[in-house]
Design a protein around this motif. Structure first.
Motif, mmCIF file in Angstrom:
data_model
loop_
_atom_site.group_PDB
_atom_site.id
_atom_site.type_symbol
_atom_site.label_atom_id
_atom_site.label_comp_id
_atom_site.label_asym_id
_atom_site.label_seq_id
_atom_site.Cartn_x
_atom_site.Cartn_y
_atom_site.Cartn_z
ATOM 1 N N LEU A 13 -2.322 13.589 -4.257
ATOM 2 C CA LEU A 13 -1.034 12.907 -4.248
ATOM 3 C C LEU A 13 -1.312 11.424 -4.071
ATOM 4 O O LEU A 13 -1.858 10.999 -3.050
ATOM 5 C CB LEU A 13 -0.152 13.433 -3.111
ATOM 6 C CG LEU A 13 1.239 12.827 -2.998
ATOM 7 C CD1 LEU A 13 2.077 13.170 -4.225
ATOM 8 C CD2 LEU A 13 1.930 13.335 -1.735
ATOM 9 N N LEU A 14 -0.977 10.659 -5.075
ATOM 10 C CA LEU A 14 -1.196 9.214 -5.060
ATOM 11 C C LEU A 14 0.067 8.522 -4.567
ATOM 12 O O LEU A 14 1.157 8.771 -5.080
ATOM 13 C CB LEU A 14 -1.521 8.720 -6.468
ATOM 14 C CG LEU A 14 -1.646 7.200 -6.646
ATOM 15 C CD1 LEU A 14 -2.916 6.696 -5.969
ATOM 16 C CD2 LEU A 14 -1.633 6.841 -8.112
ATOM 17 N N HIS A 15 -0.076 7.678 -3.557
ATOM 18 C CA HIS A 15 1.020 6.829 -3.083
ATOM 19 C C HIS A 15 0.789 5.470 -3.733
ATOM 20 O O HIS A 15 -0.276 4.883 -3.561
ATOM 21 C CB HIS A 15 0.980 6.690 -1.557
ATOM 22 C CG HIS A 15 0.957 8.005 -0.843
ATOM 23 N ND1 HIS A 15 2.087 8.706 -0.553
ATOM 24 C CD2 HIS A 15 -0.073 8.740 -0.379
ATOM 25 C CE1 HIS A 15 1.773 9.819 0.068
ATOM 26 N NE2 HIS A 15 0.463 9.868 0.190
ATOM 27 N N HIS A 16 1.748 4.991 -4.496
ATOM 28 C CA HIS A 16 1.555 3.700 -5.160
ATOM 29 C C HIS A 16 2.834 2.882 -5.066
ATOM 30 O O HIS A 16 3.938 3.411 -5.012
ATOM 31 C CB HIS A 16 1.113 3.878 -6.615
ATOM 32 C CG HIS A 16 1.991 4.784 -7.436
ATOM 33 N ND1 HIS A 16 2.941 4.302 -8.301
ATOM 34 C CD2 HIS A 16 2.049 6.119 -7.510
ATOM 35 C CE1 HIS A 16 3.548 5.323 -8.874
ATOM 36 N NE2 HIS A 16 3.024 6.450 -8.414
ATOM 37 N N THR A 17 2.664 1.573 -5.025
ATOM 38 C CA THR A 17 3.779 0.648 -4.908
ATOM 39 C C THR A 17 4.210 0.204 -6.299
ATOM 40 O O THR A 17 3.400 -0.320 -7.067
ATOM 41 C CB THR A 17 3.361 -0.593 -4.083
ATOM 42 O OG1 THR A 17 2.866 -0.142 -2.825
ATOM 43 C CG2 THR A 17 4.536 -1.527 -3.877
#
Length: 136
Positions: A13-17
Motif C-alpha cells: 500500500l503506497l501512501h503518496h501526496t
C-alpha cells in the motif's frame, strides 16, 4: 481486520501526496521484486500513472507491506539500470511486469496499467527503505 492478510508479500500500500492538491492518497500496487539485501522494492508503472507522477513530485513517503509500515524514498532507474533489473530477472519476467497494475483507487488509476494501452514498456520505480528499519 488489518491489511496484512490482504496485502501479503506480493502487494504493498503506497501512501503518496497528490501533486495537485496535497492530499494523501493510497494505492495498492503489485511488488515486482523485493531486494532484501538492498532493502528496496521494485514497482512497475506507466509513466503517466497518477501515483507515479506524485512520487516524482514528492519521492519521500511511506508504504505498508503486510502489517508493517516503512519510510521509503522513490528512485527512478534510468534505462541502463532498468535493463539491468530486467536482465537479472528482477521483474519476474516480461509477463509479470506487463500484468502489474495498481488496483486501488480504480477511478484514478483506470488507465495506469503497466505498459498502458499502447503496449509501451513499463517504467520501473525503486522504493528504498530508510536506514535503521527492520525489514521483511
Amino acid at each position: 481486520m488489518g491489511l496484512g492478510p490482504v496485502l501479503g508479500r506480493r502487494l504493498l500500500l503506497l501512501h503518496h501526496t497528490a501533486r495537485d492538491d496535497g492530499h494523501i492518497h493510497h494505492t495498492v500496487l503489485e511488488i515486482i521484486t523485493y531486494d532484501a539485501e538492498r532493502g528496496c522494492w521494485i514497482l512497475a508503472s506507466s509513466a503517466d500513472a497518477p501515483w507515479y507522477l506524485d512520487l516524482l513530485a514528492a519521492p519521500m513517503t511511506t508504504v505498508q507491506v503486510g502489517n508493517h509500515h516503512y519510510a521509503v524514498t522513490a528512485h527512478f532507474p534510468d534505462a541502463g539500470e532498468a535493463a539491468e533489473i530486467v536482465g537479472r530477472g528482477g521483474t519476474g519476467g516480461r509477463r509479470r511486469a506487463r500484468r502489474a497494475c495498481p488496483v486501488g483507487r480504480m477511478a484514478e488509476n483506470s488507465d495506469a496499467r503497466t505498459g498502458g494501452r499502447a503496449g509501451k514498456p513499463p517504467t520501473l520505480v525503486r522504493l528504498d527503505a530508510a536506514r535503521g528499519q527492520r525489514l521483511p
